[in-house]
Design a protein around this motif. Structure first.
Motif, PDB file in Angstrom:
ATOM      1  N   PHE A 195       1.124  -1.119   0.409  1.00 14.73           N
ATOM      2  CA  PHE A 195      -0.016   0.018  -0.353  1.00 14.73           C
ATOM      3  C   PHE A 195       0.860   1.077  -0.022  1.00 14.73           C
ATOM      4  O   PHE A 195       0.191   2.255  -0.860  1.00 14.73           O
ATOM      5  N   TYR A 196       2.194   1.686   0.544  1.00 11.05           N
ATOM      6  CA  TYR A 196       2.819   2.331   0.939  1.00 11.05           C
ATOM      7  C   TYR A 196       3.233   2.466  -0.945  1.00 11.05           C
ATOM      8  O   TYR A 196       3.246   3.382  -0.988  1.00 11.05           O
ATOM      9  N   ARG A 197       4.099   1.539  -1.146  1.00 12.61           N
ATOM     10  CA  ARG A 197       4.499   0.959  -2.666  1.00 12.61           C
ATOM     11  C   ARG A 197       3.356   2.167  -3.495  1.00 12.61           C
ATOM     12  O   ARG A 197       3.782   3.461  -4.254  1.00 12.61           O
ATOM     13  N   PHE A 198       2.576   1.733  -3.647  1.00 13.47           N
ATOM     14  CA  PHE A 198       0.992   2.520  -4.328  1.00 13.47           C
ATOM     15  C   PHE A 198       1.315   3.619  -4.592  1.00 13.47           C
ATOM     16  O   PHE A 198       0.759   4.573  -4.834  1.00 13.47           O
ATOM     17  N   SER A 199       1.543   4.353  -3.140  1.00 11.75           N
ATOM     18  CA  SER A 199       0.846   5.692  -2.593  1.00 11.75           C
ATOM     19  C   SER A 199       2.624   6.362  -2.817  1.00 11.75           C
ATOM     20  O   SER A 199       1.763   7.484  -3.713  1.00 11.75           O
ATOM     21  N   LYS A 200       3.158   5.956  -3.485  1.00 10.95           N
ATOM     22  CA  LYS A 200       4.734   6.629  -4.170  1.00 10.95           C
ATOM     23  C   LYS A 200       4.584   6.217  -5.642  1.00 10.95           C
ATOM     24  O   LYS A 200       4.491   7.256  -6.744  1.00 10.95           O
ATOM     25  N   VAL A 201       4.323   5.144  -6.193  1.00 14.15           N
ATOM     26  CA  VAL A 201       4.354   4.754  -7.130  1.00 14.15           C
ATOM     27  C   VAL A 201       2.835   5.334  -8.652  1.00 14.15           C
ATOM     28  O   VAL A 201       3.016   6.047  -9.352  1.00 14.15           O
ATOM     29  N   HIS A 202       1.724   5.242  -7.783  1.00 17.23           N
ATOM     30  CA  HIS A 202       0.673   7.028  -8.020  1.00 17.23           C
ATOM     31  C   HIS A 202      -0.023   6.996  -6.997  1.00 17.23           C
ATOM     32  O   HIS A 202      -1.167   6.536  -6.813  1.00 17.23           O
ATOM     33  N   PRO A 203       0.423   8.337  -6.840  1.00 14.46           N
ATOM     34  CA  PRO A 203       0.230   8.862  -6.179  1.00 14.46           C
ATOM     35  C   PRO A 203      -0.749  10.126  -6.124  1.00 14.46           C
ATOM     36  O   PRO A 203      -2.009   9.886  -5.366  1.00 14.46           O
ATOM     37  N   TYR A 241      -3.660   8.637  -7.840  1.00 11.45           N
ATOM     38  CA  TYR A 241      -5.238   7.136  -7.366  1.00 11.45           C
ATOM     39  C   TYR A 241      -5.337   7.455  -6.119  1.00 11.45           C
ATOM     40  O   TYR A 241      -5.990   7.218  -4.954  1.00 11.45           O
ATOM     41  N   PHE A 242      -3.770   7.100  -5.353  1.00 14.97           N
ATOM     42  CA  PHE A 242      -3.881   7.395  -4.046  1.00 14.97           C
ATOM     43  C   PHE A 242      -4.947   7.767  -2.945  1.00 14.97           C
ATOM     44  O   PHE A 242      -5.104   8.330  -2.742  1.00 14.97           O
ATOM     45  N   LYS A 243      -4.297   9.584  -3.481  1.00 19.71           N
ATOM     46  CA  LYS A 243      -4.812  10.714  -3.328  1.00 19.71           C
ATOM     47  C   LYS A 243      -6.112  10.834  -3.874  1.00 19.71           C
ATOM     48  O   LYS A 243      -6.739  11.525  -2.657  1.00 19.71           O
ATOM     49  N   GLY A 268      -4.249   7.100   8.165  1.00 19.86           N
ATOM     50  CA  GLY A 268      -3.733   7.934   8.992  1.00 19.86           C
ATOM     51  C   GLY A 268      -2.205   8.408   9.052  1.00 19.86           C
ATOM     52  O   GLY A 268      -1.886   9.457   8.887  1.00 19.86           O
ATOM     53  N   VAL A 269      -1.835   7.113   8.885  1.00 18.96           N
ATOM     54  CA  VAL A 269       0.054   7.758   8.878  1.00 18.96           C
ATOM     55  C   VAL A 269       0.459   8.323   7.241  1.00 18.96           C
ATOM     56  O   VAL A 269       1.781   9.087   6.687  1.00 18.96           O
ATOM     57  N   LEU A 270       0.310   7.314   6.766  1.00 21.81           N
ATOM     58  CA  LEU A 270       0.722   7.262   4.978  1.00 21.81           C
ATOM     59  C   LEU A 270      -0.227   8.328   4.528  1.00 21.81           C
ATOM     60  O   LEU A 270       0.352   9.557   3.723  1.00 21.81           O
ATOM     61  N   ASN A 271      -1.054   9.197   5.282  1.00 22.77           N
ATOM     62  CA  ASN A 271      -1.812  10.520   4.897  1.00 22.77           C
ATOM     63  C   ASN A 271      -1.215  11.952   5.195  1.00 22.77           C
ATOM     64  O   ASN A 271      -0.734  12.619   5.173  1.00 22.77           O
ATOM     65  N   ARG A 320       2.295  11.928   3.149  1.00 23.53           N
ATOM     66  CA  ARG A 320       2.026  12.752   2.020  1.00 23.53           C
ATOM     67  C   ARG A 320       2.183  14.147   2.710  1.00 23.53           C
ATOM     68  O   ARG A 320       2.615  14.835   1.559  1.00 23.53           O
ATOM     69  N   LYS A 321       1.207  14.255   3.188  1.00 19.14           N
ATOM     70  CA  LYS A 321       0.682  16.280   3.567  1.00 19.14           C
ATOM     71  C   LYS A 321       2.382  16.500   4.431  1.00 19.14           C
ATOM     72  O   LYS A 321       2.343  17.929   3.798  1.00 19.14           O
ATOM     73  N   LYS A 322       3.385  15.875   5.323  1.00 20.28           N
ATOM     74  CA  LYS A 322       4.285  16.614   6.496  1.00 20.28           C
ATOM     75  C   LYS A 322       5.269  16.141   6.159  1.00 20.28           C
ATOM     76  O   LYS A 322       6.569  16.153   6.766  1.00 20.28           O
ATOM     77  N   GLU A 323       6.199  15.746   5.139  1.00 19.94           N
ATOM     78  CA  GLU A 323       7.382  15.117   4.390  1.00 19.94           C
ATOM     79  C   GLU A 323       8.098  16.758   4.800  1.00 19.94           C
ATOM     80  O   GLU A 323       9.174  16.516   6.033  1.00 19.94           O
ATOM     81  N   ASN A 324       8.094  17.644   4.449  1.00 19.76           N
ATOM     82  CA  ASN A 324       8.720  18.521   5.317  1.00 19.76           C
ATOM     83  C   ASN A 324       8.588  18.984   6.441  1.00 19.76           C
ATOM     84  O   ASN A 324      10.261  19.287   7.243  1.00 19.76           O
ATOM     85  N   TYR A 325       8.372  19.008   7.015  1.00 19.12           N
ATOM     86  CA  TYR A 325       7.709  18.785   8.276  1.00 19.12           C
ATOM     87  C   TYR A 325       8.596  17.893   9.605  1.00 19.12           C
ATOM     88  O   TYR A 325       9.298  18.370  10.017  1.00 19.12           O
ATOM     89  N   LEU A 326       8.125  16.312   8.520  1.00 17.15           N
ATOM     90  CA  LEU A 326       9.161  15.258   9.235  1.00 17.15           C
ATOM     91  C   LEU A 326      10.789  15.586   9.479  1.00 17.15           C
ATOM     92  O   LEU A 326      11.373  15.408   9.915  1.00 17.15           O
ATOM     93  N   ARG A 327      10.765  15.968   7.867  1.00 11.45           N
ATOM     94  CA  ARG A 327      12.370  16.214   7.709  1.00 11.45           C
ATOM     95  C   ARG A 327      13.215  17.364   8.895  1.00 11.45           C
ATOM     96  O   ARG A 327      14.478  17.005   9.184  1.00 11.45           O
ATOM     97  N   GLN A 328      12.324  17.972   8.374  1.00 11.08           N
ATOM     98  CA  GLN A 328      13.040  19.607   9.183  1.00 11.08           C
ATOM     99  C   GLN A 328      12.732  19.622  10.855  1.00 11.08           C
ATOM    100  O   GLN A 328      13.824  20.022  12.000  1.00 11.08           O
ATOM    101  N   MET A 329      12.001  19.301  11.136  1.00 10.56           N
ATOM    102  CA  MET A 329      11.750  18.749  12.508  1.00 10.56           C
ATOM    103  C   MET A 329      12.058  18.412  13.193  1.00 10.56           C
ATOM    104  O   MET A 329      11.956  18.152  14.845  1.00 10.56           O
ATOM    105  N   HIS A 330      11.786  16.696  13.026  1.00 12.01           N
ATOM    106  CA  HIS A 330      12.309  15.466  13.616  1.00 12.01           C
ATOM    107  C   HIS A 330      12.853  14.672  13.303  1.00 12.01           C
ATOM    108  O   HIS A 330      13.406  13.494  12.858  1.00 12.01           O
ATOM    109  N   SER A 331      13.676  15.291  11.506  1.00 10.08           N
ATOM    110  CA  SER A 331      14.783  14.465  11.215  1.00 10.08           C
ATOM    111  C   SER A 331      14.228  12.771  10.612  1.00 10.08           C
ATOM    112  O   SER A 331      15.181  12.092  11.123  1.00 10.08           O
ATOM    113  N   THR A 332      12.881  12.963  10.594  1.00  8.07           N
ATOM    114  CA  THR A 332      12.889  11.963   9.808  1.00  8.07           C
ATOM    115  C   THR A 332      12.178  11.513   8.707  1.00  8.07           C
ATOM    116  O   THR A 332      11.302  11.996   8.502  1.00  8.07           O
ATOM    117  N   THR A 333      12.129  10.759   8.004  1.00  7.07           N
ATOM    118  CA  THR A 333      12.153  10.282   6.467  1.00  7.07           C
ATOM    119  C   THR A 333      11.042   9.338   6.171  1.00  7.07           C
ATOM    120  O   THR A 333      10.629   9.185   7.390  1.00  7.07           O
TER     121      THR A 333
END
Length: 215
Positions: A99-107, A109-111, A178-181, A184-197
């Protein structure tokens, strides 16, 4: 090819052209901001022609989600054929990873599926039974597979017997959405504020989910 067969083929081609145009507009503008006028313009058909084939943008949106669900199920079936799992816990991780791979390959449709899964709007208005029921059935196939894995895990002794399989599956599905959403929406926040990909957060979440139900 007879006249009737040719007309049916032309009708199907035109129907597919309208769905492709709707995809283009929905993916660019989102469900809420799209109108039938937008779709007609992109498809290069009159609005009247659109209504011959589809009675609302809601029906078209369901057609797009149907395509998305089919793609996702195809990816899962292919993964199941190529990679055998040892038990239900491994199969749950496999499903989550697909499901996670689907969200990246077909963003897109996932959205589209995520908008439906988390929407407060009423998607029933103006939708034919065939479109709605096919989409519901495809969505329920994923849910039933998840319920089946939970029951299998209980039988195998790797998932706690005290858990209700249906409720557990629904909670797991809700958590995954919830996690995949979030990633998808908070990638920059996760990287900049929590050093998490996104990959790190998703894998941590999946492991936490399965650890919470294991024996």
């Amino acid at each position: 090819m007879g006249s009737s067969e040719r007309k049916m083929k032309e009708k199907e081609l035109r129907r597919n052209d309208i769905i492709k145009a709707a995809e283009t507009v929905f993916f660019a503008k989102g469900y809420q901001n799209t109108t039938m006028d937008d779709i007609a313009k992109t498809a290069e058909f009159s609005k009247r022609t659109l209504y011959v084939y589809f009675n609302s943008k809601e029906q078209l949106y369901f057609e797009i989600m149907i395509r998305g669900y089919r793609l996702m199920q195809g990816m899962l079936q292919q993964e199941m054929l190529e990679t055998k799992t040892a038990n239900a816990i491994d199969s749950l991780m496999q499903m989550g990873n697909v499901f996670y791979r689907f969200s990246k390959v077909h963003p897109e449709y996932f959205k589209a599926i995520m908008e439906y899964e988390t929407a407060e709007i009423d998607f029933d208005r103006g939708i034919t039974d065939a479109s709605r029921e096919e989409c519901y059935a495809l969505g329920e196939t994923m849910t039933e597979y998840l319920i089946g894995l939970t029951r299998k895990g209980i039988e195998e002794g790797v998932i706690r017997k005290s858990l209700n399989p249906v409720q557990t599956a629904l909670v797991l599905w809700s958590c995954v959405i919830g996690v995949l959403n979030t990633v998808r929406k908070k990638e920059n926040y996760l990287r900049q504020m929590h050093s998490t990909t996104p990959d790190e957060l998703v894998m941590a979440a999946f492991h936490l989910m399965v650890e919470s139900i294991k024996v």
